[in-house]
Design a protein around this motif. Structure first.
Motif, PDB file in Angstrom:
ATOM      1  N   ALA A   1       3.430   9.915  -6.748  1.00  0.00           N
ATOM      2  CA  ALA A   1       2.412   8.545  -6.743  1.00  0.00           C
ATOM      3  C   ALA A   1       2.874   7.403  -7.950  1.00  0.00           C
ATOM      4  O   ALA A   1       2.806   6.247  -7.541  1.00  0.00           O
ATOM      5  CB  ALA A   1       1.183   9.108  -7.275  1.00  0.00           C
ATOM      6  N   ASN A   2       3.854   7.850  -8.953  1.00  0.00           N
ATOM      7  CA  ASN A   2       4.242   6.875  -9.807  1.00  0.00           C
ATOM      8  C   ASN A   2       3.207   6.014 -10.575  1.00  0.00           C
ATOM      9  O   ASN A   2       3.392   4.875 -10.824  1.00  0.00           O
ATOM     10  CB  ASN A   2       5.419   6.066  -9.189  1.00  0.00           C
ATOM     11  N   ARG A   3       1.923   6.702 -10.714  1.00  0.00           N
ATOM     12  CA  ARG A   3       0.906   5.723 -11.267  1.00  0.00           C
ATOM     13  C   ARG A   3       0.591   6.327 -12.869  1.00  0.00           C
ATOM     14  O   ARG A   3      -0.337   7.330 -13.075  1.00  0.00           O
ATOM     15  CB  ARG A   3      -0.442   5.482 -10.427  1.00  0.00           C
ATOM     16  N   THR A   4       1.719   6.313 -13.646  1.00  0.00           N
ATOM     17  CA  THR A   4       1.773   6.943 -14.781  1.00  0.00           C
ATOM     18  C   THR A   4       0.702   6.143 -15.855  1.00  0.00           C
ATOM     19  O   THR A   4       0.670   6.996 -17.092  1.00  0.00           O
ATOM     20  CB  THR A   4       3.158   7.112 -15.518  1.00  0.00           C
ATOM     21  N   ARG A   5       0.178   5.145 -15.688  1.00  0.00           N
ATOM     22  CA  ARG A   5      -0.715   4.582 -16.609  1.00  0.00           C
ATOM     23  C   ARG A   5      -2.186   4.633 -15.946  1.00  0.00           C
ATOM     24  O   ARG A   5      -2.403   4.012 -14.615  1.00  0.00           O
ATOM     25  CB  ARG A   5      -0.247   3.273 -17.067  1.00  0.00           C
ATOM     26  N   SER A   6      -3.111   4.878 -16.698  1.00  0.00           N
ATOM     27  CA  SER A   6      -4.556   4.664 -16.181  1.00  0.00           C
ATOM     28  C   SER A   6      -4.893   3.613 -15.448  1.00  0.00           C
ATOM     29  O   SER A   6      -5.874   3.389 -14.627  1.00  0.00           O
ATOM     30  CB  SER A   6      -5.604   5.013 -17.131  1.00  0.00           C
ATOM     31  N   GLU A   7      -4.326   2.278 -16.083  1.00  0.00           N
ATOM     32  CA  GLU A   7      -4.737   1.121 -15.584  1.00  0.00           C
ATOM     33  C   GLU A   7      -4.327   0.809 -14.133  1.00  0.00           C
ATOM     34  O   GLU A   7      -4.797  -0.025 -13.245  1.00  0.00           O
ATOM     35  CB  GLU A   7      -3.832  -0.126 -16.164  1.00  0.00           C
ATOM     36  N   LEU A   8      -3.502   1.653 -13.546  1.00  0.00           N
ATOM     37  CA  LEU A   8      -2.775   1.647 -12.244  1.00  0.00           C
ATOM     38  C   LEU A   8      -3.633   2.237 -11.362  1.00  0.00           C
ATOM     39  O   LEU A   8      -3.389   2.388 -10.050  1.00  0.00           O
ATOM     40  CB  LEU A   8      -1.294   1.913 -12.005  1.00  0.00           C
ATOM     41  N   GLU A   9      -4.541   3.327 -11.645  1.00  0.00           N
ATOM     42  CA  GLU A   9      -5.150   4.470 -10.814  1.00  0.00           C
ATOM     43  C   GLU A   9      -5.949   3.818  -9.643  1.00  0.00           C
ATOM     44  O   GLU A   9      -6.144   4.283  -8.671  1.00  0.00           O
ATOM     45  CB  GLU A   9      -5.785   5.390 -11.599  1.00  0.00           C
TER      46      GLU A   9
ATOM     47  N   SER B   1       0.908  -1.176   0.013  1.00  0.00           N
ATOM     48  CA  SER B   1       0.060  -0.087  -0.039  1.00  0.00           C
ATOM     49  C   SER B   1       0.778   1.293   0.046  1.00  0.00           C
ATOM     50  O   SER B   1       1.924   1.165   0.217  1.00  0.00           O
ATOM     51  CB  SER B   1      -0.868   0.230   1.257  1.00  0.00           C
ATOM     52  N   ASP B   2       0.114   2.305  -0.503  1.00  0.00           N
ATOM     53  CA  ASP B   2       0.950   3.670  -0.287  1.00  0.00           C
ATOM     54  C   ASP B   2      -0.247   4.901   0.137  1.00  0.00           C
ATOM     55  O   ASP B   2      -1.542   4.324   0.280  1.00  0.00           O
ATOM     56  CB  ASP B   2       1.692   4.018  -1.479  1.00  0.00           C
ATOM     57  N   ALA B   3       0.241   5.943  -0.064  1.00  0.00           N
ATOM     58  CA  ALA B   3      -0.847   7.044   0.385  1.00  0.00           C
ATOM     59  C   ALA B   3      -2.200   7.000  -0.645  1.00  0.00           C
ATOM     60  O   ALA B   3      -3.331   7.094  -0.273  1.00  0.00           O
ATOM     61  CB  ALA B   3      -0.131   8.454   0.316  1.00  0.00           C
ATOM     62  N   TRP B   4      -1.815   6.948  -1.816  1.00  0.00           N
ATOM     63  CA  TRP B   4      -3.012   6.536  -3.007  1.00  0.00           C
ATOM     64  C   TRP B   4      -3.857   5.540  -2.494  1.00  0.00           C
ATOM     65  O   TRP B   4      -4.869   5.697  -2.845  1.00  0.00           O
ATOM     66  CB  TRP B   4      -2.134   6.527  -4.352  1.00  0.00           C
ATOM     67  N   SER B   5      -3.189   4.407  -2.061  1.00  0.00           N
ATOM     68  CA  SER B   5      -3.939   3.265  -1.890  1.00  0.00           C
ATOM     69  C   SER B   5      -4.889   3.622  -0.701  1.00  0.00           C
ATOM     70  O   SER B   5      -5.843   2.845  -0.705  1.00  0.00           O
ATOM     71  CB  SER B   5      -2.976   1.978  -1.443  1.00  0.00           C
ATOM     72  N   VAL B   6      -4.617   4.182   0.172  1.00  0.00           N
ATOM     73  CA  VAL B   6      -5.618   4.497   1.201  1.00  0.00           C
ATOM     74  C   VAL B   6      -6.939   5.239   0.768  1.00  0.00           C
ATOM     75  O   VAL B   6      -7.937   4.962   1.132  1.00  0.00           O
ATOM     76  CB  VAL B   6      -4.836   5.397   2.247  1.00  0.00           C
ATOM     77  N   GLY B   7      -6.698   6.244  -0.324  1.00  0.00           N
ATOM     78  CA  GLY B   7      -7.951   6.788  -0.879  1.00  0.00           C
ATOM     79  C   GLY B   7      -8.637   5.734  -1.631  1.00  0.00           C
ATOM     80  O   GLY B   7      -9.944   5.700  -1.449  1.00  0.00           O
ATOM     81  N   VAL B   8      -8.072   4.900  -2.175  1.00  0.00           N
ATOM     82  CA  VAL B   8      -8.600   3.830  -3.084  1.00  0.00           C
ATOM     83  C   VAL B   8      -9.542   3.025  -2.128  1.00  0.00           C
ATOM     84  O   VAL B   8     -10.832   2.548  -2.437  1.00  0.00           O
ATOM     85  CB  VAL B   8      -7.715   2.832  -3.880  1.00  0.00           C
ATOM     86  N   LEU B   9      -8.954   2.546  -1.020  1.00  0.00           N
ATOM     87  CA  LEU B   9      -9.686   1.641   0.002  1.00  0.00           C
ATOM     88  C   LEU B   9     -10.777   2.322   0.549  1.00  0.00           C
ATOM     89  O   LEU B   9     -11.711   1.737   0.686  1.00  0.00           O
ATOM     90  CB  LEU B   9      -8.332   1.211   0.915  1.00  0.00           C
TER      91      LEU B   9
ATOM     92  N   LEU C   1      -5.626   0.697  -8.434  1.00  0.00           N
ATOM     93  CA  LEU C   1      -5.295  -0.539  -7.659  1.00  0.00           C
ATOM     94  C   LEU C   1      -4.748   0.004  -6.079  1.00  0.00           C
ATOM     95  O   LEU C   1      -4.155   1.200  -5.885  1.00  0.00           O
ATOM     96  CB  LEU C   1      -3.697  -0.892  -8.215  1.00  0.00           C
ATOM     97  N   ILE C   2      -4.761  -0.865  -5.352  1.00  0.00           N
ATOM     98  CA  ILE C   2      -4.112  -0.823  -3.919  1.00  0.00           C
ATOM     99  C   ILE C   2      -2.572  -1.528  -4.210  1.00  0.00           C
ATOM    100  O   ILE C   2      -2.676  -2.890  -4.619  1.00  0.00           O
ATOM    101  CB  ILE C   2      -4.874  -1.471  -2.884  1.00  0.00           C
ATOM    102  N   GLY C   3      -1.747  -0.814  -3.687  1.00  0.00           N
ATOM    103  CA  GLY C   3      -0.239  -1.500  -4.030  1.00  0.00           C
ATOM    104  C   GLY C   3       0.830  -0.478  -3.635  1.00  0.00           C
ATOM    105  O   GLY C   3       0.611   0.784  -3.319  1.00  0.00           O
ATOM    106  N   PHE C   4       2.105  -0.677  -3.667  1.00  0.00           N
ATOM    107  CA  PHE C   4       3.099   0.005  -3.156  1.00  0.00           C
ATOM    108  C   PHE C   4       3.727   0.484  -4.574  1.00  0.00           C
ATOM    109  O   PHE C   4       4.671  -0.272  -5.391  1.00  0.00           O
ATOM    110  CB  PHE C   4       4.129  -0.810  -2.473  1.00  0.00           C
ATOM    111  N   PHE C   5       3.220   1.721  -5.239  1.00  0.00           N
ATOM    112  CA  PHE C   5       3.647   2.160  -6.314  1.00  0.00           C
ATOM    113  C   PHE C   5       4.567   3.403  -5.955  1.00  0.00           C
ATOM    114  O   PHE C   5       5.206   3.819  -6.976  1.00  0.00           O
ATOM    115  CB  PHE C   5       2.595   2.660  -7.254  1.00  0.00           C
ATOM    116  N   VAL C   6       4.507   4.291  -5.107  1.00  0.00           N
ATOM    117  CA  VAL C   6       5.034   5.257  -5.023  1.00  0.00           C
ATOM    118  C   VAL C   6       6.553   5.395  -5.027  1.00  0.00           C
ATOM    119  O   VAL C   6       7.244   4.308  -4.798  1.00  0.00           O
ATOM    120  CB  VAL C   6       4.787   5.999  -3.274  1.00  0.00           C
TER     121      VAL C   6
END
Length: 934
Positions: A380-388, A240-248, A390-395
Motif C-alpha cells: 500500500a505504501n501509505r506509511t504515514r497516517s496523513e495518507l490513509e 487511484s489504487d486498490a486502497w483508493s477504491v475502499g476510500v471512495l 487519500l485517493i491517489g496512486f500510492f501503491v
C-alpha cells in the motif's frame, strides 16, 4: 490467558491504537497483535501512529518481534533513550501542504504511468473500474452530488498531467459537477438487461482517459427496475489504487446520505493532498545526496544486483515476443485451509501473507525446478497516517527473492520468506520504477522486469453498506487483462479466504490454471499439517489427478502373456506356409521357406555349442540372409547382436569385445574386413556352412532368456549394449500390433482378410526397424526389407511402393521429409499405417500428410532402446479422416508445435516424474519413466 489492563501511558496508547485498528473492544497488554487479526498492513499503520503519537520511529520488524502491548511498549521506551543523531540522517522532510502556485512534480509512480500514456494514449489498460449494485429507492441527484463531492475533495481526480519546460508537471483544476448519465433498461427482458449492462459497462471501463484533461473519474448508472440499479465508475490508475477504491466507497456512502438528507458533508478536511505527497516523496528520495535514497538503493542492489533469473513457468504455448496483457481469472476457495494456515503462521511468527508467500514459492520451485524464486508483491505504501484517507496512486511493488535451495523443510522456507518480506517492507519507499532504472535488468518485451509472478493479499474491507434506504454493495468487475504471467490474489474477509489466479491467456489455458490452484491447495494443506516435511516431499497432486497421471494411462494390459515372437512366426508358417514372408531386392521367401532355412541354421548353431543366453553376432547387410539368421538365432534359444557392415574396424572390435558372442555369422565378402574376433566365424554363403546339425533338438527358449543385444550411444557417446529378453520383445510386439489395430479398417482396397505387409527402411543394427520386422513375422504379414541404396532415393522408393503393396511403414520424420522430394510425394507413403519415431514429430508435418493421404493413419511412436523398441504411441491422424486444415493453414495453437508422445502400449507402464522421483503434475516438465512390456 486472562485480561490484563494497560498500566503505563505507552501501554494505554498502544492498547487504544490496537483496539481501533483491529476492531476489538478490549485489548489486554498480553494479547498478541497477530492472534487478534493483525497483519503486515496493520503493523505498518501501528508504526505510523506511534510516530504520530510519540514521535518515535520504530522498524516494522519490531511489531513482529514484540507482538504484545507490554513488549512493544518496552521497545518504545528503549527507543526514547537512543542518541538523537542515529535517526537524523534518515529523517524525512515534513509532509505538509505546499503552495499550489509552486512547480508541482509528478510522483515516481505517476511519472511511469504518464510515460506509458504518452506511448499508448488510446489504451484503457490502466483504468481501474468499480461497480456497485444499488438496491432500494435511488436519489439520483444525491448520488451525482456525492460523486461531485468526492472529486472536489480529492485533488488527484482533477489533476491534469502536462508538459512544462520539457518535464511533466501537475496542474490541479477547480472542482466541477460530475455528470451521471442514467441508462434505463427496465423495459428490456431480464436476460437482455444484464447482457446490455455488461456490454455498456465494459465499454465505459475500457474507454481511455486523457491525462491532460481531468476529471480522471467517469461514472454511469443503469436502471433495471424501480429499486434496482447498477452504478459503474472508472478511474485512471494514475489517480487511484486498490486502497483508493475502499476510500471512495466509504466516502460515497457518507456523502450520498448527507446529500439525500440535505445535510452538509460530514467528512473532515483532508490534512494533505496527493500533490503534497508527490513533493514530499521527491524531497525524501533525492538521488543526489539523500541518505534514505542511498540506503534503500544499497539494500535493493545487494538483493537484486545480480538480476534474478526469469521464472520459466510450464506454459501451454510458447511465449510471444511481446507481452500481450490479455488475461482471464480463475477463483477458488481457500476457506477450508484458513484455520490451519493461520495456526501455522502463529506457531512460526509469520502472518498469513508470509505463509502464502512461502506456499507460492514452494509451488513455483516444484513446477519450475528453480531454487531462486522471485515474486512481486504490491504494498500500500501509505506509511504515514496523513495518507490513509487519500485517493491517489500510492501503491508500490516489492520484489521478494526467496531462496528455496537445499530442499528445505516448509518451516525453514517459511522463515526465509518471513525474513525477505520484512526486510523488503522496511525498504518499501524506493519506487519500483526507480529500482528498475538503477538495476538495469536485461530488457525483454515478452515479460516484466525482475519478476513474472505476483502475490497480492487483500484484506482491506469493502463491504455492503446501507444509507438512507439504499443498499450499496460492491460488485467485482470482470477482468480481461493480466499484467504478469500469473498473479495470485488472496482475499481475506473475516473467516472467508478466497483465492484468484489472474493469468496470461497468451501462455496458459484455463485447465492449466485450475490444476495450478489445485496444486497450491494440496501443497498448503500438507505444509500446514506437517511443516517439517521437505519441499520435495510435499504433494501437489490430488487423488483424482494422481489417478489421471499414474493409474489411468497404465490401465491397458495385455490379455495374457504373449507367445514368443519366433513361436508366433512358426504358428503363421504352419497356418499358411505358402504366404509371402520376406522380400528383399526382388528376392523373396515364403513362410515355409523361411521356417526351413532358419531351422537348419538354428540346428547348426546348437550343434556348435550355442545355447540359451549365448550371443551370436550378425555382421550382415539388409538382406534375406539377415532375416534368416535373426530368426535362426531366436529359435536356437540364443540372442542375436546385429553389427552394421562397413563400420570402422576398431568400432566393430569394441562391439564384439563388449558383447562376447559365441559365434559370428557373416558373408564371405565381408569376412575379410572383420578384425580378429577370437571366436568362430560362419559364412552363410559358403557351402561348408550347409551340412550338420540335423539330429540336434532345438531348445525351448524361456521368457526370461535373452533375445537380442543392441548397442546404443545413449547420452554418453560410448556405445553400450542393451540386453532385451524374449518376454520383453514378445510384449512389445503384441502391444504395438494391438495399437496398430490393423483389423479395424481396410477392405475397400482389397486388404480385408489378408495380413498386413510391413516395410523396414532403417538399419537392422538399431531397433527402429524391429516394429516392422517382428510386427510382420508375428502376424503372418510380408516383410519388405528395402535396401540401403533404394531408401535414399525418393524416386526409387516411389517406384518400389508402386509395385508392392505396403500397408505399414516405420520411418524417422526427417527421412520421410527427404523422401517427400519425389515427384509425387504421396507415392512414398504406405496404404494404411505410417509409424513415425526416433525424432520429434511436428503437427505441421502431420497436417501435410493428411492432405497427401487422407485415408492414412499416422502414429507417433516413442521409446528408448532400453524400453524395448517403443513404449508409447499417439494417434496423430485416424485412418480415413479428412484433413482438418488447408495446406499451410495449421491452427495457431498447433502451428510449430510437436505431437504428444501419447499413451503407453498395452503392458507398458509410463509416468513423468520430477527430479525427486515423484509423479509430476500435468504440464510440468520432468523425466519420463518407462517400464518395458512384458
Amino acid at each position: 490467558r486472562g485480561f490484563v489492563a494497560p498500566r503505563t501511558p505507552e501501554e494505554e496508547l498502544l492498547a487504544g491504537l490496537w483496539s481501533e485498528l483491529l476492531g476489538v473492544e478490549r485489548v489486554g497488554v498480553e494479547d498478541d497483535f497477530f492472534e487478534l487479526g493483525g497483519h503486515s498492513l496493520l503493523a505498518t499503520r501501528v508504526i505510523s501512529r506511534v510516530r504520530d503519537g510519540l514521535g518515535i520511529e520504530l522498524p516494522l520488524e519490531t511489531v513482529f518481534a514484540a507482538p504484545t502491548v507490554t513488549r512493544l511498549a518496552a521497545e518504545v521506551d528503549a527507543r526514547r533513550g537512543a542518541p538523537a543523531g542515529e535517526a537524523a540522517a534518515d529523517a524525512a522532510p515534513p509532509l505538509v501542504r505546499v503552495p499550489r502556485d509552486a512547480d508541482l512534480p509528478l510522483s515516481f509512480g505517476q511519472q511511469r504511468l504518464w510515460f506509458l500514456w504518452q506511448l499508448q494514449p488510446d489504451s484503457g489498460f490502466y483504468n481501474v473500474p468499480m461497480a456497485m449494485r444499488l438496491t432500494g429507492r435511488l436519489d439520483l441527484p444525491a448520488l451525482a452530488a456525492a460523486f461531485t463531492g468526492i472529486v472536489a475533495r480529492h485533488e488527484a481526480l482533477r489533476t491534469a498531467l502536462e508538459t512544462v519546460g520539457g518535464a511533466p508537471r501537475q496542474r490541479i483544476e477547480p472542482p466541477r459537477p460530475v455528470a451521471l448519465p442514467l441508462i434505463d433498461l427496465s423495459g428490456l427482458p431480464a436476460a437482455r438487461r444484464e447482457a446490455e449492462a455488461r456490454r455498456a459497462s465494459a465499454r465505459l471501463a475500457a474507454r481511455p482517459f486523457d491525462l491532460a484533461a481531468p476529471p480522471l473519474l467517469r461514472v454511469a448508472a443503469w436502471r433495471f427496475a424501480a429499486e434496482r440499479h447498477l452504478a459503474l465508475l472508472a478511474m485512471h490508475h494514475v489517480a487511484s489504487d486498490a486502497w483508493s477504491v475502499g476510500v471512495l466507497a466509504r466516502e460515497l456512502a457518507a456523502l450520498y446520505a448527507a446529500a439525500a438528507e440535505g445535510r452538509p458533508s460530514p467528512l473532515p478536511e483532508l490534512p494533505v493532498q496527493y500533490a503534497d505527497y508527490a513533493w514530499w516523496q521527491r524531497r525524501r528520495l533525492l538521488p543526489e545526496d539523500g541518505a534514505r535514497y542511498q540506503g534503500q538503493l544499497a539494500f535493493w542492489r545487494e538483493r537484486l544486483g545480480d538480476v534474478p533469473p526469469p521464472l520459466e513457468l510450464p506454459a501451454d504455448r510458447p511465449r510471444p515476443p511481446v507481452q500481450s496483457h490479455r488475461g482471464d481469472r480463475f477463483d477458488f476457495d481457500l476457506a477450508p485451509l484458513a484455520p490451519a494456515l493461520r495456526r501455522l503462521g502463529r506457531e512460526h511468527g509469520a502472518t498469513l501473507y508470509v505463509t502464502l508467500l512461502a506456499g507460492l514459492t514452494a509451488l513455483l520451485q516444484r513446477v519450475t525446478g528453480q531454487t531462486d524464486v522471485t515474486v512481486g508483491s504490491p504494498v500500500a505504501n501509505r506509511t504515514r497516517s496523513e495518507l490513509e484517507g487519500l485517493i491517489g496512486f500510492f501503491v508500490n511493488t516489492l520484489v521478494l527473492r526467496v531462496d528455496a535451495a537445499g530442499d528445505p523443510t516448509f518451516a525453514e522456507l517459511l522463515e526465509r520468506a518471513r525474513h525477505q518480506a520484512l526486510a523488503a517492507q522496511e525498504h518499501q519507499d524506493l519506487p519500483f520504477e526507480t529500482l528498475v532504472e538503477a538495476i538495469k535488468p536485461p530488457r525483454d518485451l515478452s515479460r516484466t522486469p525482475l519478476f513474472q509472478v505476483q502475490l497480492a493479499v487483500q484484506n482491506v474491507p469493502t463491504s455492503r453498506m446501507e444509507v438512507s434506504g439504499l443498499v450499496l454493495e460492491p460488485v467485482e468487475p470482470e477482468s480481461t487483462s493480466s499484467r504478469f504471467d500469473l498473479t495470485l490474489f488472496v482475499f481475506e474477509r473475516g473467516d472467508e479466504l478466497r483465492g484468484r489466479f489472474v493469468y496470461s491467456t497468451a501462455l496458459f489455458d484455463r485447465a492449466t490454471i485450475e490444476r495450478t490452484a489445485s496444486h497450491l491447495s494440496t501443497l498448503l494443506a500438507a505444509a500446514a499439517a506437517e511443516p517439517g516435511r521437505r519441499l520435495s516431499d510435499l504433494p501437489l497432486l490430488t487423488a483424482a489427478e494422481r489417478r489421471r497421471v499414474v493409474v489411468e494411462p497404465n490401465r491397458e494390459r495385455l490379455p495374457a502373456p504373449p507367445a514368443l515372437v519366433h513361436e508366433r512366426f512358426l504358428a503363421a508358417a504352419l497356418a499358411d506356409p505358402h504366404a509371402l514372408a520376406v522380400v528383399c531386392d526382388e528376392r523373396s521367401l515364403t513362410y515355409g521357406e523361411l521356417a526351413a532355412a532358419s531351422e537348419g541354421l538354428a540346428r547348426r548353431l546348437v550343434a556348435a555349442g550355442v545355447g540359451r543366453d549365448d550371443r551370436v553376432a550378425l555382421v550382415l547387410p539388409r538382406s534375406l540372409e539377415m532375416i534368416v539368421a535373426l530368426v535362426a538365432v531366436l529359435r536356437a534359444g540364443a540372442a542375436y547382436v546385429p553389427v552394421e557392415p562397413g563400420l570402422p574396424a576398431p568400432r566393430v572390435a569394441a562391439l564384439l569385445e563388449d558383447s562376447a558372442p559365441r559365434r559370428v555369422l557373416t558373408l564371405a565378402a565381408l569376412a575379410a574386413d572383420l578384425p580378429p574376433v577370437g571366436v568362430p566365424v560362419d559364412l552363410l554363403d559358403a557351402p561348408a556352412a550347409q551340412p550338420g546339425g540335423a539330429e540336434v533338438e532345438l531348445p525351448v527358449a524361456a521368457p526370461e532368456n535373452l533375445a537380442y543385444v543392441l548397442f546404443t550411444s545413449g547420452s554418453t557417446g560410448r556405445p553400450k549394449g542393451v540386453a532385451v529378453e524374449h518376454r520383453q520383445l514378445a510384449g512389445y510386439t503384441a502391444g504395438v500390433l494391438a495399437r496398430l489395430d490393423l483389423g479395424r479398417d481396410g477392405g475397400g482396397d482389397g486388404t480385408a482378410g489378408r495380413p498386413a505387409s510391413f516395410a523396414t527402411v532403417s538399419t537392422l543394427a538399431a531397433d527402429l526397424g524391429n516394429t516392422a520386422v517382428f510386427g510382420a513375422l508375428a502376424s503372418g504379414g510380408a516383410l519388405h526389407v528395402v535396401s540401403a541404396e533404394r531408401v535414399s532415393d525418393p524416386e526409387a522408393m516411389a517406384d518400389y511402393f508402386a509395385r508392392h503393396e505396403i500397408d505399414v511403414l516405420k520411418v524417422v520424420p526427417s527421412h520421410l521429409a527427404a523422401l517427400g522430394a519425389a515427384s509425387r510425394p504421396e507415392r512414398v507413403l504406405p496404404r494404411r499405417r505410417l509409424v513415425l519415431g526416433g525424432e520429434a514429430l511436428s503437427w505441421d508435418e502431420v497436417d501435410r500428410l493428411r492432405e497427401l493421404a487422407p485415408g492414412l493413419g499416422v502414429l507417433n511412436h516413442y521409446g528408448p532402446t532400453e524400453a524395448t523398441v517403443g513404449a508409447t504411441t499417439f494417434e496423430a491422424a485416424r485412418p480415413g479422416s479428412e484433413p482438418s486444415t488447408r495446406r499451410g493453414a495449421a491452427s495457431p495453437a498447433r502451428r510449430g508445435a510437436t505431437v504428444p508422445l501419447g499413451r503407453p502400449l498395452p503392458g507398458v507402464r509410463a509416468a513423468v516424474l520430477d527430479r525427486h522421483g515423484r509423479p509430476a503434475p500435468v504440464g510440468v516438465p520432468g523425466e519420463l519413466f518407462v517400464g518395458g512390456a512384458g
